[in-house]
Design an enzyme around this catalytic site. Structure first.
Site, mmCIF file in Angstrom:
data_model
loop_
_atom_site.group_PDB
_atom_site.id
_atom_site.type_symbol
_atom_site.label_atom_id
_atom_site.label_comp_id
_atom_site.label_asym_id
_atom_site.label_seq_id
_atom_site.Cartn_x
_atom_site.Cartn_y
_atom_site.Cartn_z
ATOM 1 N N LYS A 33 37.759 -18.133 29.368
ATOM 2 C CA LYS A 33 37.097 -19.404 29.657
ATOM 3 C C LYS A 33 35.803 -19.536 28.862
ATOM 4 C CE LYS A 33 38.730 -19.583 34.462
ATOM 5 N NZ LYS A 33 40.077 -20.127 34.343
ATOM 6 N N GLU A 74 28.900 -22.345 36.174
ATOM 7 C CA GLU A 74 29.051 -23.782 35.930
ATOM 8 C C GLU A 74 28.399 -24.546 37.056
ATOM 9 O OE1 GLU A 74 33.195 -24.820 35.684
ATOM 10 O OE2 GLU A 74 33.419 -23.868 33.727
ATOM 11 N N HIS A 126 41.550 -23.679 45.192
ATOM 12 C CA HIS A 126 41.599 -23.885 43.745
ATOM 13 C C HIS A 126 43.012 -23.775 43.182
ATOM 14 C CE1 HIS A 126 37.282 -23.705 43.972
ATOM 15 N NE2 HIS A 126 37.323 -22.467 44.453
ATOM 16 N N ARG A 153 50.410 -22.699 27.711
ATOM 17 C CA ARG A 153 51.792 -22.490 28.160
ATOM 18 C C ARG A 153 52.284 -23.782 28.802
ATOM 19 N NH1 ARG A 153 50.628 -22.619 33.689
ATOM 20 N NH2 ARG A 153 48.630 -21.694 34.170
HETATM 21 P P1 ADP Z 1 49.241 -23.935 37.100
HETATM 22 O O1 ADP Z 1 48.157 -24.884 36.717
HETATM 23 O O2 ADP Z 1 50.398 -24.045 36.155
HETATM 24 O O3 ADP Z 1 49.590 -23.983 38.528
HETATM 25 P P2 ADP Z 1 48.216 -21.236 37.687
HETATM 26 O O4 ADP Z 1 47.220 -20.470 36.886
HETATM 27 O O5 ADP Z 1 47.892 -21.580 39.071
HETATM 28 O O6 ADP Z 1 48.585 -22.514 36.808
HETATM 29 O O7 ADP Z 1 49.525 -20.336 37.689
HETATM 30 C C1 ADP Z 1 50.741 -20.776 37.244
HETATM 31 C C2 ADP Z 1 51.803 -20.446 38.208
HETATM 32 O O8 ADP Z 1 52.367 -19.243 37.809
HETATM 33 C C3 ADP Z 1 51.378 -20.250 39.646
HETATM 34 O O9 ADP Z 1 51.414 -21.412 40.403
HETATM 35 C C4 ADP Z 1 52.418 -19.317 40.140
HETATM 36 O O10 ADP Z 1 53.528 -20.021 40.638
HETATM 37 C C5 ADP Z 1 52.803 -18.568 38.911
HETATM 38 N N1 ADP Z 1 52.202 -17.282 38.848
HETATM 39 C C6 ADP Z 1 50.919 -16.970 38.649
HETATM 40 N N2 ADP Z 1 50.749 -15.671 38.610
HETATM 41 C C7 ADP Z 1 51.960 -15.133 38.772
HETATM 42 C C8 ADP Z 1 52.442 -13.810 38.809
HETATM 43 N N3 ADP Z 1 51.660 -12.765 38.675
HETATM 44 N N4 ADP Z 1 53.750 -13.639 39.002
HETATM 45 C C9 ADP Z 1 54.565 -14.678 39.129
HETATM 46 N N5 ADP Z 1 54.181 -15.932 39.094
HETATM 47 C C10 ADP Z 1 52.888 -16.154 38.920
HETATM 48 P P1 ADP Z 2 41.933 -21.234 37.075
HETATM 49 O O1 ADP Z 2 42.029 -20.436 35.834
HETATM 50 O O2 ADP Z 2 41.903 -20.402 38.293
HETATM 51 O O3 ADP Z 2 42.926 -22.357 37.083
HETATM 52 P P2 ADP Z 2 39.912 -23.306 36.661
HETATM 53 O O4 ADP Z 2 38.669 -23.131 35.845
HETATM 54 O O5 ADP Z 2 40.968 -24.159 36.085
HETATM 55 O O6 ADP Z 2 40.461 -21.871 37.017
HETATM 56 O O7 ADP Z 2 39.469 -23.872 38.080
HETATM 57 C C1 ADP Z 2 40.360 -24.023 39.138
HETATM 58 C C2 ADP Z 2 40.016 -25.245 39.956
HETATM 59 O O8 ADP Z 2 38.675 -25.173 40.473
HETATM 60 C C3 ADP Z 2 40.052 -26.529 39.160
HETATM 61 O O9 ADP Z 2 41.330 -27.097 39.181
HETATM 62 C C4 ADP Z 2 39.021 -27.399 39.850
HETATM 63 O O10 ADP Z 2 39.613 -28.102 40.922
HETATM 64 C C5 ADP Z 2 38.040 -26.429 40.414
HETATM 65 N N1 ADP Z 2 36.850 -26.353 39.546
HETATM 66 C C6 ADP Z 2 36.757 -25.643 38.413
HETATM 67 N N2 ADP Z 2 35.539 -25.796 37.845
HETATM 68 C C7 ADP Z 2 34.839 -26.621 38.642
HETATM 69 C C8 ADP Z 2 33.502 -27.150 38.612
HETATM 70 N N3 ADP Z 2 32.624 -26.832 37.653
HETATM 71 N N4 ADP Z 2 33.112 -27.960 39.616
HETATM 72 C C9 ADP Z 2 33.965 -28.264 40.613
HETATM 73 N N5 ADP Z 2 35.219 -27.798 40.696
HETATM 74 C C10 ADP Z 2 35.667 -26.984 39.731
#
Ligand code: ADP
Ligand code: ADP
Ligand code: MG
Length: 676
Positions: free
Chosen positions: A132, A216, A251, A307
């Site tokens: 990030k 952030e 989140h 992805r």
């Molecule tokens: P997205 O925005 O696509 O939901 P996430 O970072 O939440 O992105 O993760 C993608 C998806 O991949 C998750 O909702 C979950 O279903 C799956 N996932 C994440 N980590 C794993 C893991 N270690 N093994 C299997 N599936 C996973």
């Molecule tokens: P991850 O890799 O776990 O998906 P993200 O950075 O995408 O991490 O953050 C996950 C969620 O947290 C986002 O979808 C958003 O809803 C919330 N979030 C992330 N950054 C902020 C922020 N600066 N302020 C408020 N909400 C946030």
């Protein structure tokens, strides 16, 4: 470092036409990829773990190869083994799906070195966008708006504290390597920062092996908006509109839709242009998502996912584009088939993630065998992307998402109605699912009105997980009809049903008593009076005349109090699942002859409710415990669960230690009740 990344990025991976595709994933996304690959004439190779030998993706693929034991580390995350299987099966390309190895640069690199086409970006692009903080540095240079904060190398508490002061509280502490909402803490005041850093670092170290943090500003009333992009190896890069994924829990996304109901046309163009700029900064190839957080007015870049995303179907339904097909074409080395101005969208799409989890028990994952799997027909704008069937086991080793129900309609209101209907027509039994919670969520007035932010689910949780309503006359009558139908069916086709046939009994009226137990409302008794005339039922003082006629697919019509209604019933042993106009009802039939001896397990023992890892011991042997006092914490499927004293007593033994991996039902501690 940056110069080096730039060099690697120019050094592109080979994209070429291939015939055999290995899908390095499981569940619904593996099935989803196989569907399109097959339609494009490719031969598909599935891989699986010992826990997945009989699973749906294995059955769908042309060939399937065992990777190894159930644990993801030994199977789906085992890079060397996946590459070896690709070689053995003659696969020329690998699609990683999402999760697992999909954002693992080492894997992308290993594929390239083995001469396999990786369906996705190059390792270098992944590395550039994977952290990030690294991606934020790139975006800053490219002029993409960022959330104010700190993403530098230095990690001393003092520097992070100064950065938090500068950004202004509340702030978000985030793991630079994070994903899936892990390693992230909201900090409301300066005094809470140090403790939040300690716990976020610990979680990040454990989950990602990297505890670097960024700071952030926490955007107020945050909305999650993201843009689908795709690039080819000829320098073309397109944005395919945005999705809004503001309905989140911890989140993690729960419901996603496209287009965003929050943006107007000008804002849409702004965010899509920002996304193209972001992906353009690394000459991105493949499908990807640029995520933004919005305060309802402006949008700020938070991260890129390199992805295919879980929620990609909503984009497909409004654009008419098959994203997996486009991913594969890009991997073939083809040019993207359309230009930016040829891409439009139509109508509205909304998706709900169906999980094996119990919203009434803090969304605790539910594992076991699926006995009933019924999903609605894929017509009238409904689409179901599933990875499970009746008879499949839900394993504790993997993510608990079972399927996605997706609806399209010309307007958002109609899409919500269709999605709700699709959810209501989905019956999954044998395990607990979040389906009733999803129905309550999509039909909530604030969701319909789009007056939500990412904290909505947490605030509204009570209303979204209502206690099950007590069964009315309609449900109790329906339960009796369902049992009698089942008995008739079992008795064979030629047996005549005594209760449906007026005057069948030669003499007098007969009475049969049914008792049902229902979660919160206790026992209910219904008498069926039949023979010598039409059957009737009595409940308490009420005499009920009714008629019934069968309908397809486990359903029947029941006319009661002059109202004709449609009932769906599923019977599994003594468990009855009914769906009526009043909702869903789970009843247990207390059969006087059927040996009704289910035992109550778990209430008076400290046992592991699911397989998990002991992560903390919270009380010592010999301690006097109040009822409800914490004893130990288990991590089960990525979630922590604290086991507590079932009654007041003395902790007489602890049968595990931190780090132990324990099986379901294993006794972990003993509490002797206090003599009273
Ligand atoms: P997205 O925005 O696509 O939901 P996430 O970072 O939440 O992105 O993760 C993608 C998806 O991949 C998750 O909702 C979950 O279903 C799956 N996932 C994440 N980590 C794993 C893991 N270690 N093994 C299997 N599936 C996973
Ligand atoms: P991850 O890799 O776990 O998906 P993200 O950075 O995408 O991490 O953050 C996950 C969620 O947290 C986002 O979808 C958003 O809803 C919330 N979030 C992330 N950054 C902020 C922020 N600066 N302020 C408020 N909400 C946030
Ligand atoms: Mg994210």
């Amino acid at each position: 470092m940056k110069g080096q990344v730039q060099n690697q990025i120019q050094n592109q991976a080979p994209y070429r036409r291939f015939r055999t595709l290995l899908i390095a994933n499981r569940g619904e996304i593996a099935c989803r990829v196989i569907r399109t690959a097959r339609a494009m004439g490719l031969r598909t190779v599935a891989v699986y773990s010992e826990a997945d030998a009989d699973s749906m993706h294995v059955a769908m693929a042309d060939e399937a190869v065992l990777l190894g034991p159930a644990r993801a580390r030994d199977s789906y995350l085992n890079i060397a083994r996946v590459i070896e299987v690709a070689r053995q099966t003659g696969a020329e390309a690998v699609h990683p799906g999402y999760g697992f190895l999909s954002e693992n640069a080492e894997f992308a690199q290993a594929c390239a070195e083995a001469g396999l086409v990786f369906v996705g970006p190059t390792a270098a692009m992944m590395t550039a966008m994977g952290s990030k903080s690294g991606s934020k540095a790139l975006m800053e240079k490219a002029g993409v708006p960022l959330v104010p904060g700190y993403h530098g190398e230095a990690q001393d508490d003092a520097i992070l504290a100064a950065a938090a002061d500068k950004a202004g509280y509340p702030v978000l502490v985030k793991a630079s390597a994070g994903g899936g909402g892990r390693g992230m803490r909201v900090v409301r005041a300066p005094g809470e920062l140090a403790a939040a850093l300690v716990s976020a670092r610990r979680e990040a170290k454990a989950a990602f092996g990297d505890d670097r943090m960024l700071i952030e500003k926490f955007v107020q009333n945050p909305r999650h908006i993201e843009v689908q992009i795709i690039g080819d190896s000829h320098g073309n890069l397109l944005s395919l509109f945005e999705r809004e994924c503001t309905l989140q829990r911890r989140h993690q996304k729960v419901i996603e839709e496209a287009p965003s109901p929050t943006l107007n046309a000008a804002q849409r163009e702004t965010v899509c242009a920002a996304a193209r700029k972001a992906a353009g900064a690394v000459n991105y190839v493949g499908a990807g998502t640029i995520e933004f957080v919005s305060d309802g007015k402006d949008v700020f870049f938070i991260e890129m996912n390199t992805r295919l995303q879980v929620e990609h179907p909503v984009t497909e339904l409004i654009t008419g584009i098959d994203l997996v097909e486009w991913q594969l074409r890009v991997a073939f080395g083809e040019k993207l088939p359309l230009t930016q101005d040829q891409i439009g969208f139509n109508g509205h799409a909304i998706e709900a993630r169906v999980y094996a989890e119990n919203p009434h028990r803090n969304f605790m994952p539910s594992v076991g065998r699926i006995t009933t799997w019924h999903t609605p027909a894929e017509e009238n704008g409904l689409r179901v992307d599933a990875g499970y069937r009746a008879g499949d086991a839900v394993s504790p080793h993997y993510d608990a998402m079972l399927a996605k129900v997706i609806a399209w309609a010309p307007t958002r209101d109609l899409a919500i109605e269709r999605l709700n209907r699709g959810l209501e027509e989905t019956d999954v039994r044998g395990i607990v699912t979040n389906i009733p919670f999803l129905s309550a969520l999509v039909t909530h007035p604030q969701v319909r009105a789009n007056t939500i932010d990412t904290g909505f689910i947490e605030r509204e949780l009570k209303n979204l997980t209502p206690e099950a309503p007590a069964p009315h006359d309609l449900e109790l009558c329906a339960a009796v009809v369902a049992i009698l139908d089942e008995e008739t069916r079992r008795a064979g086709a030629e047996a005549r049903s005594p209760w449906r046939t007026a005057g069948w009994m030669p003499v007098g009226r007969r009475r049969r008593v049914f008792t049902f137990r229902h979660g919160q409302s206790g026992e209910h008794t219904v008498s069926l009076i039949y023979g010598n005339g039409p059957a009737t039922m009595s409940i308490g003082e009420r005499e009920l005349a009714f008629t019934t006629s069968p309908e397809g697919a486990g359903g029947f019509q029941l006319r009661l109090h002059g109202i004709k209604s449609h009932v769906v019933a599923v019977i599994e042993g003594h468990e009855l699942y009914l769906r009526t106009r009043n909702g869903r009802f789970d009843l247990h039939w207390v059969d006087p002859f059927g040996g009704d001896d289910e035992e109550q397990v778990g209430d008076d023992k400290i046992v592991a409710p699911l397989p998990g890892t002991v992560v903390a011991l919270l009380a010592e042997v010999g301690a006097t415990l109040e009822k409800g006092a914490p004893i130990l914490t288990l991590e089960v499927m990525k979630m922590e669960q604290t086991l507590r004293a079932p009654f007041a007593g003395v902790l007489s033994a602890i049968k595990c230690k931190v780090g132990d991996i324990v099986g379901e039902g294993v006794e972990l501690a003993v509490v002797e009740p206090t003599a009273s």
